[in-house]
Design an enzyme around this catalytic site. Structure first.
Site, PDB file in Angstrom:
ATOM      1  N   ASP A  37      -8.338  87.410  60.666  1.00 27.23           N
ATOM      2  CA  ASP A  37      -9.736  87.588  60.292  1.00 27.23           C
ATOM      3  C   ASP A  37     -10.564  86.901  61.360  1.00 27.23           C
ATOM      4  O   ASP A  37     -10.027  86.212  62.225  1.00 27.23           O
ATOM      5  CB  ASP A  37      -9.996  86.939  58.926  1.00 27.23           C
ATOM      6  N   LYS A  59     -14.318  90.233  59.046  1.00 28.23           N
ATOM      7  CA  LYS A  59     -15.497  89.471  59.435  1.00 28.23           C
ATOM      8  C   LYS A  59     -15.580  88.272  58.534  1.00 28.23           C
ATOM      9  O   LYS A  59     -15.049  88.273  57.435  1.00 28.23           O
ATOM     10  CB  LYS A  59     -16.761  90.310  59.210  1.00 28.23           C
ATOM     11  N   MET A 175     -17.290  79.263  48.798  1.00 25.95           N
ATOM     12  CA  MET A 175     -18.095  80.490  48.726  1.00 25.95           C
ATOM     13  C   MET A 175     -19.246  80.331  47.737  1.00 25.95           C
ATOM     14  O   MET A 175     -19.587  81.280  47.016  1.00 25.95           O
ATOM     15  CB  MET A 175     -17.208  81.690  48.306  1.00 25.95           C
TER      16      MET A 175
END
Ligand code: SAH
Length: 517
Positions: A37, A59, A175
């Site tokens: 990634d 991404k 996140m």
């Protein structure tokens, strides 16, 4: 190929490329194909072997990935079925919100052998680099790592934020930046005190790391005001209070400062790692590159030098490149196996410094004399002349087309027959001159490092008057006296010339000089 390959899921670590595990690095070196990634730095891929195929499949952050998960899955299986060792490299630990489990379930179902190499997760490492212990006997006996991503999957919908806030001492949220106000709201609604210490660590373990500390109630506003955004780890709990005394990474002497590395790309890894270890961001702009001699006349000269080895009494290696290209030529002319043990048997071997000697030993050559003290050509010549060569003794000095003649001249004066043979070429690669000038003029480069006179020459060729003046404002480090003199001759004053020509010592002394300024 009927043999089945395998898929190895490897944790890349949280950002700093040194934080991959040893096993992870070994797997990268073995891989035929690497799926990765978007990484914080591409330096991890330097572990890959030359022939490995590198495939970028993602991404960072919340954007749409460049390939769908289904596409990635079928590519992984396809390559493994063709007998290849496939590495699937994932940030942090591959099984911490990394979808590693899904990909391995697929391998299991397809009967493809797989292995898992755990990684250092950002959930713990970013906190460590911010000086926040995830547990601490005085403050916290438990932690939970929770996703703050608004994932439509049922599991995360059901995340019981209110209960978590009550039952866990340290709450770590990955996140979570986009939904931060909502997540904080849930925790407060569950009875968590708005005064609970809280922090967000962005780009943890990297020179770009930024940390904001606040209380749970204020965190979202403070993070927004200070521009802290993804990728960031949020931490809520009393352990945040320990940061005042324990912050260490952001206090490194060169923390967050950009340092230009002009060294050839094949050789810059050690210098880049040394810079990163003191918090600096290496800016790699190779000013030289080395290549084998291609023209037939040059090749013939190399061949005849090698043919003459049995009449040669001494060989002088003035750089690790000289060793490498000499070894390569020896191997290609004499064939594999001819190099190591018998290659230089009976020949006295001299090396300009420890590094060169290490490379020579690694290539299987004997090493009889290593210049000590300042480890430069002058020092080596001094040592060579302590027991001067017998008249007519033949000495080979492999080098590049721009090698200095100091040692050759000295030995000739003492009666030796010296052959300086060009074993490799030292060239200026294509350089983004406008980009470099721009960075200099905007003051983005804190220090410049030079590891040979030709890096100085090629750097100066890139400058115009204004960027030259800007370069003069930077700290300047030269690996040794020869490079320092070259800098002086083109009008720059080196601030750091290490006591030993070694990149680690140079970086240490650069860091010390910055601390003192
Ligand atoms: N498997 C990864 C996590 C993947 S989820 C691991 O174990 O670290 C991606 C989230 O990880 C980001 O949104 C951010 O919350 C966190 N993250 C990854 N790298 C980070 C870094 N260097 N600094 C801070 N947070 C990071």
């Amino acid at each position: 190929m009927s043999r089945l390959g395998r898929v190895v899921l490897v944790g890349a670590g949280p950002g700093d490329p040194d934080l991959i595990t040893l096993r992870g690095a070994k797997m990268l070196a073995k891989a035929d194909v690497i799926f990765y990634d978007e990484l914080a730095t591409n330096e991890l891929l330097d572990h890959a072997k030359d022939r490995a195929v590198l495939i970028n499949v993602g991404k960072r952050g919340h954007d749409e990935p460049t390939r769908t998960q289904d596409e990635i899955n079928s590519l992984l299986l396809e390559h493994a079925r063709q007998g290849r060792t496939v590495v699937r490299l994932k940030g942090g630990d591959p099984l911490v919100f990394g979808r590693g489990g899904e990909e391995m379930s697929l391998c299991a179902a397809a009967g493809i052998p797989f292995e898992i190499v755990p990684g250092v997760t950002s959930a713990v490492a970013a906190l460590a680099y911010a000086g926040i212990p995830v547990t601490d006997r005085r403050h916290s006996a438990s932690f939970a790592v929770v996703t703050g991503h608004k994932d439509p999957s049922r599991v995360s919908e059901q995340t019981r934020w209110r209960a978590l806030g009550q039952s866990v001492d340290t709450l770590v949220i990955l996140m979570g930046m986009r939904n931060l106000p909502r997540l904080v709201g849930e925790l407060l609604a569950g009875g968590k005190s708005p005064e609970t210490p809280a922090a967000a660590v962005m780009n943890g373990t990297l020179p770009e790391q930024r940390t904001c500390v606040s209380t749970l109630g204020e965190l979202a506003a403070v993070a927004e005001r200070e521009g802290i955004s993804a990728p960031a780890v949020v931490v809520v709990g009393d352990v945040v209070g320990l940061r005042d005394g324990l912050s260490w990474w952001e206090r490194q002497p060169l923390f967050g400062r950009n340092v230009l590395v002009t060294r050839a790309s094949q050789q810059s890894a050690e210098l880049a790692a040394a810079l990163r270890s003191v918090g600096a961001a290496p800016v790699l702009e190779p000013m030289i590159e080395f290549s084998e001699i291609e023209d037939p006349v040059g090749q013939a000269k190399i061949a005849s030098a090698i043919a003459m080895l049995d009449q040669t009494q001494s060989i002088v290696f003035t750089s690790s490149n000289a060793v490498r290209f000499f070894a390569r030529a020896l191997e290609s002319i004499r064939g594999e196996g001819g190099v190591s043990a018998s290659g230089l048997a009976g020949i006295h071997t001299f090396c300009v410094g420890e590094r060169t000697a290490q490379v020579a030993l690694a290539a299987g050559f004997p090493v009889h004399v290593v210049a000590t003290g300042r480890s430069d050509a002058e020092a080596l010549l001094g040592q060579l002349l302590q027991s001067p060569p017998a008249g007519g003794e033949r000495v080979l000095i492999p080098g590049s087309q721009i090698a200095r003649t100091l040692i050759a001249d000295g030995l000739r004066a003492a009666g030796a027959q010296v052959d300086c043979v060009t074993f490799y070429e030292n060239r200026r690669p294509d350089i983004d001159v406008a980009g470099l000038r721009g960075r200099l003029m905007r003051g983005e480069l804190h220090a410049l490092t030079f590891t040979s006179p030709s890096t100085v020459d090629h750097f100066v060729e890139c400058l115009d008057d204004e960027s030259r003046e800007a370069a003069g404002q930077c700290m300047i480090a030269a690996i040794g006296r020869t490079t320092a003199r070259q800098l002086e001759s083109v009008g720059f004053r080196p601030d750091v010339v290490p006591s030993r020509p070694d990149v680690s010592v140079m970086v240490e002394e650069l860091a010390a000089a910055v601390k003192g300024d």
